[in-house]
Design a protein around this motif. Structure first.
Motif, PDB file in Angstrom:
ATOM      1  N   TYR A  78     -10.903 -57.586 -43.540  1.00  9.60           N
ATOM      2  CA  TYR A  78     -12.347 -57.734 -43.364  1.00  9.60           C
ATOM      3  C   TYR A  78     -12.708 -58.008 -41.900  1.00  9.60           C
ATOM      4  O   TYR A  78     -13.626 -57.407 -41.348  1.00  9.60           O
ATOM      5  N   LYS A  79     -11.967 -58.923 -41.280  1.00  8.12           N
ATOM      6  CA  LYS A  79     -12.269 -59.265 -39.884  1.00  8.12           C
ATOM      7  C   LYS A  79     -12.062 -58.072 -38.958  1.00  8.12           C
ATOM      8  O   LYS A  79     -12.805 -57.866 -38.013  1.00  8.12           O
ATOM      9  N   GLU A  80     -11.031 -57.295 -39.248  1.00  8.55           N
ATOM     10  CA  GLU A  80     -10.760 -56.114 -38.415  1.00  8.55           C
ATOM     11  C   GLU A  80     -11.917 -55.111 -38.542  1.00  8.55           C
ATOM     12  O   GLU A  80     -12.284 -54.455 -37.563  1.00  8.55           O
ATOM     13  N   LEU A  81     -12.478 -55.004 -39.763  1.00 10.94           N
ATOM     14  CA  LEU A  81     -13.594 -54.081 -39.979  1.00 10.94           C
ATOM     15  C   LEU A  81     -14.854 -54.607 -39.313  1.00 10.94           C
ATOM     16  O   LEU A  81     -15.570 -53.872 -38.637  1.00 10.94           O
ATOM     17  N   GLU A  82     -15.101 -55.904 -39.515  1.00 11.33           N
ATOM     18  CA  GLU A  82     -16.308 -56.524 -38.988  1.00 11.33           C
ATOM     19  C   GLU A  82     -16.359 -56.436 -37.461  1.00 11.33           C
ATOM     20  O   GLU A  82     -17.384 -56.159 -36.872  1.00 11.33           O
ATOM     21  N   ARG A  83     -15.203 -56.660 -36.841  1.00 11.68           N
ATOM     22  CA  ARG A  83     -15.156 -56.642 -35.364  1.00 11.68           C
ATOM     23  C   ARG A  83     -14.922 -55.241 -34.828  1.00 11.68           C
ATOM     24  O   ARG A  83     -14.849 -55.045 -33.633  1.00 11.68           O
ATOM     25  N   ARG A  84     -14.714 -54.306 -35.728  1.00  9.49           N
ATOM     26  CA  ARG A  84     -14.455 -52.905 -35.386  1.00  9.49           C
ATOM     27  C   ARG A  84     -13.136 -52.722 -34.631  1.00  9.49           C
ATOM     28  O   ARG A  84     -12.915 -51.695 -34.005  1.00  9.49           O
ATOM     29  N   THR A  85     -12.279 -53.734 -34.661  1.00 12.93           N
ATOM     30  CA  THR A  85     -10.972 -53.591 -34.014  1.00 12.93           C
ATOM     31  C   THR A  85     -10.078 -52.622 -34.788  1.00 12.93           C
ATOM     32  O   THR A  85      -9.112 -52.102 -34.248  1.00 12.93           O
ATOM     33  N   ILE A  86     -10.432 -52.387 -36.043  1.00 16.81           N
ATOM     34  CA  ILE A  86      -9.660 -51.461 -36.865  1.00 16.81           C
ATOM     35  C   ILE A  86      -9.704 -50.043 -36.275  1.00 16.81           C
ATOM     36  O   ILE A  86      -8.763 -49.273 -36.417  1.00 16.81           O
ATOM     37  N   TYR A  87     -10.803 -49.709 -35.576  1.00 13.37           N
ATOM     38  CA  TYR A  87     -10.906 -48.390 -34.933  1.00 13.37           C
ATOM     39  C   TYR A  87      -9.812 -48.214 -33.893  1.00 13.37           C
ATOM     40  O   TYR A  87      -9.274 -47.132 -33.712  1.00 13.37           O
ATOM     41  N   ILE A  88      -9.544 -49.306 -33.201  1.00 14.73           N
ATOM     42  CA  ILE A  88      -8.537 -49.252 -32.134  1.00 14.73           C
ATOM     43  C   ILE A  88      -7.161 -48.973 -32.751  1.00 14.73           C
ATOM     44  O   ILE A  88      -6.350 -48.238 -32.188  1.00 14.73           O
ATOM     45  N   ILE A  89      -6.912 -49.547 -33.911  1.00 13.30           N
ATOM     46  CA  ILE A  89      -5.593 -49.387 -34.537  1.00 13.30           C
ATOM     47  C   ILE A  89      -5.430 -47.995 -35.142  1.00 13.30           C
ATOM     48  O   ILE A  89      -4.451 -47.300 -34.870  1.00 13.30           O
ATOM     49  N   PHE A  90      -6.417 -47.570 -35.936  1.00 10.38           N
ATOM     50  CA  PHE A  90      -6.234 -46.304 -36.651  1.00 10.38           C
ATOM     51  C   PHE A  90      -6.597 -45.063 -35.834  1.00 10.38           C
ATOM     52  O   PHE A  90      -6.591 -43.958 -36.368  1.00 10.38           O
ATOM     53  N   THR A  91      -6.926 -45.229 -34.564  1.00  7.28           N
ATOM     54  CA  THR A  91      -7.035 -44.055 -33.702  1.00  7.28           C
ATOM     55  C   THR A  91      -5.767 -43.934 -32.864  1.00  7.28           C
ATOM     56  O   THR A  91      -5.699 -43.156 -31.929  1.00  7.28           O
ATOM     57  N   LYS A  92      -4.789 -44.734 -33.224  1.00  6.32           N
ATOM     58  CA  LYS A  92      -3.464 -44.635 -32.618  1.00  6.32           C
ATOM     59  C   LYS A  92      -2.508 -44.193 -33.739  1.00  6.32           C
ATOM     60  O   LYS A  92      -2.882 -44.254 -34.907  1.00  6.32           O
ATOM     61  N   PRO A  93      -1.315 -43.739 -33.391  1.00  5.41           N
ATOM     62  CA  PRO A  93      -0.447 -43.224 -34.459  1.00  5.41           C
ATOM     63  C   PRO A  93       0.112 -44.329 -35.357  1.00  5.41           C
ATOM     64  O   PRO A  93       1.309 -44.623 -35.345  1.00  5.41           O
ATOM     65  N   VAL A  94      -0.772 -44.962 -36.100  1.00  2.00           N
ATOM     66  CA  VAL A  94      -0.392 -46.071 -36.979  1.00  2.00           C
ATOM     67  C   VAL A  94      -0.772 -45.705 -38.422  1.00  2.00           C
ATOM     68  O   VAL A  94      -1.897 -45.276 -38.672  1.00  2.00           O
ATOM     69  N   SER A  95       0.176 -45.861 -39.345  1.00  8.53           N
ATOM     70  CA  SER A  95      -0.098 -45.543 -40.751  1.00  8.53           C
ATOM     71  C   SER A  95      -0.571 -46.787 -41.498  1.00  8.53           C
ATOM     72  O   SER A  95      -0.393 -47.912 -41.017  1.00  8.53           O
ATOM     73  N   GLY A  96      -1.123 -46.540 -42.678  1.00  8.25           N
ATOM     74  CA  GLY A  96      -1.600 -47.642 -43.516  1.00  8.25           C
ATOM     75  C   GLY A  96      -0.500 -48.646 -43.817  1.00  8.25           C
ATOM     76  O   GLY A  96      -0.704 -49.852 -43.740  1.00  8.25           O
ATOM     77  N   TRP A  97       0.707 -48.154 -44.104  1.00  7.55           N
ATOM     78  CA  TRP A  97       1.790 -49.077 -44.472  1.00  7.55           C
ATOM     79  C   TRP A  97       2.221 -49.933 -43.280  1.00  7.55           C
ATOM     80  O   TRP A  97       2.564 -51.103 -43.441  1.00  7.55           O
ATOM     81  N   GLN A  98       2.150 -49.358 -42.064  1.00  5.50           N
ATOM     82  CA  GLN A  98       2.521 -50.151 -40.873  1.00  5.50           C
ATOM     83  C   GLN A  98       1.505 -51.273 -40.660  1.00  5.50           C
ATOM     84  O   GLN A  98       1.874 -52.403 -40.334  1.00  5.50           O
ATOM     85  N   PHE A  99       0.237 -50.938 -40.866  1.00  6.28           N
ATOM     86  CA  PHE A  99      -0.830 -51.930 -40.698  1.00  6.28           C
ATOM     87  C   PHE A  99      -0.664 -53.064 -41.720  1.00  6.28           C
ATOM     88  O   PHE A  99      -0.659 -54.247 -41.349  1.00  6.28           O
TER      89      PHE A  99
END
Lengths: 267, 251
Positions: A78-99
């Protein structure tokens, strides 16, 4: 190797965030509770003061560790979504399982440090209360508390996985409710089956039987902890069964969380 | 023929409004291609669908219809993501980390080897002029400093394509000049640049080509040099205003 790097980076970031944000408050709270109890019990009780101190201390560690796991875990995504930091992670070669795995490991590491610190403090208070500083006595205290803590930690591994799973698709408030409900229901153990029989309703009985077999059996874990307090040790076979049991649940929850994350859209 | 780096074909996106469950079309039939080494600016009024287009290109959203390919791979493909850089609009990063820790985090996500990462971090911190604040927690950063750090993290992997959402947002005139210089250097190295902006003078200075998005549709697109060359338009602003009122005159 690159895939592990991403998991490591997310884990370290989660650990740093949790430690820098809130963990110290819980630690201070626990330290105060145990110190006050230690002082009061030391002056009032005769004979059983150490047993009571240890009992209350371990229960407090379990509850505070659980609170950290539940509240930090349910906020993970939730915090990653709220702060939009999740964009930084999933626009890099990172999969759901790694996250998901990175977040889970980071939080488990944080809970481990917390439980270990509280355990060390409890051992210190017990040692001071006994007034016996001989090395074999202190070592015995450390082993006794350590065994209890490892069972508490095993349970917290599951609670953290549960919170992580719910955080991938639910709001923090709902995730807290779901996680706490399952955690508490898991402690009911066979009482659920007995409740079903008492209801004299076949549908409810069947439902509660399914629930019993789906839920983790925390009651069994608590029973073993109770035995440990009185010096009765579970065999290696039981311990291996418990570890496998918890890890299987954790794995299942993390796989589900990874699937949900992989399918998620970030609006 | 030059390589096509970004290819959107009939790209559409509908989003569900959470309470009423009503579907709203944010983007309709976007066809767009960006060539290798080109600098493309997507402009449009607020709510035109610029950020949605960008998220579709990066795989953060899935198209309702149509498709996007980046570097020959479908949007969100891990191989393509490893070769691009992204700066979100109004970036807000992890306030508990220092700027240097955040760059390290970004580098780790790309799996950049430690030595190369350290050198790249030092180079980027100098490029965005954050040397004095690199070891300060981001909670103490101004909006402009966060924007500079966001730019730095988007370049950590030496990307072949960059997607920047409002890169000039929050920057003072000196900051904007610095970003224009960074973009100019990236252009020299052949980096493909795609960005959204409201600041038309910057778009005019930086871009090779511009597309105007209005109500989810690409209503005009042309090379910057063509816009005023044929005397139809005084400047990009006039072109933009005509485009959003459906009055663009054919070149």
């Amino acid at each position: 190797m690159k895939q592990i790097n991403a998991v490591k980076a997310i884990a370290l970031n989660t650990f740093r965030e949790t430690v820098r944000d809130r963990i110290l408050y819980a630690l201070i709270f626990f330290a105060l509770v145990v110190t006050v109890l230690g002082i009061i019990l030391g002056s009032l009780s005769v004979g059983q003061d150490i047993r009571i101190l240890k009992d209350i201390g371990l229960a407090t560690i379990s509850v505070i560790g659980g609170i950290i796991a539940v509240f930090a875990g349910t906020n993970l995504v939730y915090k990653e979504l709220e702060r939009r930091t999740i964009y930084i992670i999933f626009t890099k070669p990172v999969s759901g399982w790694q996250f998901v795995l990175g977040k889970y490991i980071g939080l488990c590491l944080c809970v481990f440090v917390m439980v270990a610190a509280m355990g060390a403090f409890l051992t210190l208070i017990i040692t001071i209360s006994t007034g016996n500083y001989a090395l074999p006595v202190v070592a015995h205290q450390i082993i006794e508390v350590g065994q209890e803590l490892s069972l508490i930690y095993l349970e917290l591994l599951f609670v953290t996985a549960l919170a992580t799973f719910f955080s991938t698709f639910s709001t923090p408030v709902m995730s807290v409710l779901f996680t706490l409900s399952i955690w508490l229901a898991g402690h009911l153990g066979k009482s659920l089956l007995e409740l079903g029989k008492l209801s004299q309703n076949q549908t409810l009985e069947q439902f509660l039987t399914v629930v019993f077999y789906c839920l983790p059996d925390f009651a069994g874990l608590t029973q073993i902890r109770g035995h440990l307090l009185y010096g009765i040790h579970p065999g290696l076979e039981v311990m291996l069964y418990l570890i496998t049991y918890v890890l299987a649940y954790v794995l299942m929850l993390l796989v589900l969380a990874a699937i949900v994350t992989e399918r998620k859209e970030f609006t | 023929m030059a390589d096509v780096v970004i290819q959107a074909t009939n790209l559409s996106k509908e989003l569900t409004v959470s309470l009423s469950r009503r579907k709203v079309r944010i983007l309709s039939g976007l066809n767009l291609s960006v060539l290798k080494g080109e600098t493309y600016g997507l402009i449009g009024p607020n709510g035109a669908g610029k950020t949605t287009s960008l998220k579709l290109m990066l795989g953060l959203l899935r198209p309702s219809e149509g498709s996007v390919e980046i570097l020959g791979e479908p949007a969100g493909h891990k191989g393509a993501l490893a070769r691009l850089g992204y700066l979100p609009e109004n970036p807000y990063f992890y306030s508990h980390l220092t700027g240097r820790e955040f760059l390290d985090f970004a580098g780790e996500l790309f799996g950049i080897p430690a030595k190369e990462k350290r050198e790249r971090m030092a180079e980027l911190i100098a490029t965005v002029k954050l040397e004095a604040a690199a070891d300060t927690q981001m909670r103490k950063y101004s909006k402009g400093m966060l924007q500079r750090l966001g730019i730095a993290q988007s370049l950590i992997n030496r990307p072949e394509v960059i997607f920047w959402d409002e890169p000039m947002s929050g920057l003072d005139p000196i900051g904007r000049r610095d970003v224009r210089e960074i973009l100019a250097r990236l252009k020299e190295t052949g980096t493909t640049i795609f960005f959204n902006s409201h600041l038309l003078p910057d778009v005019n200075d930086i871009c090779d080509r511009v597309g105007v998005l209005n109500n989810g549709k690409l209503v005009a697109e042309d090379l910057i040099k063509n816009i005023s060359a044929d005397g139809n338009y005084k400047d990009l602003e006039e072109y933009f205003l005509d485009a959003v009122s459906d009055k663009v005159r054919p070149a």
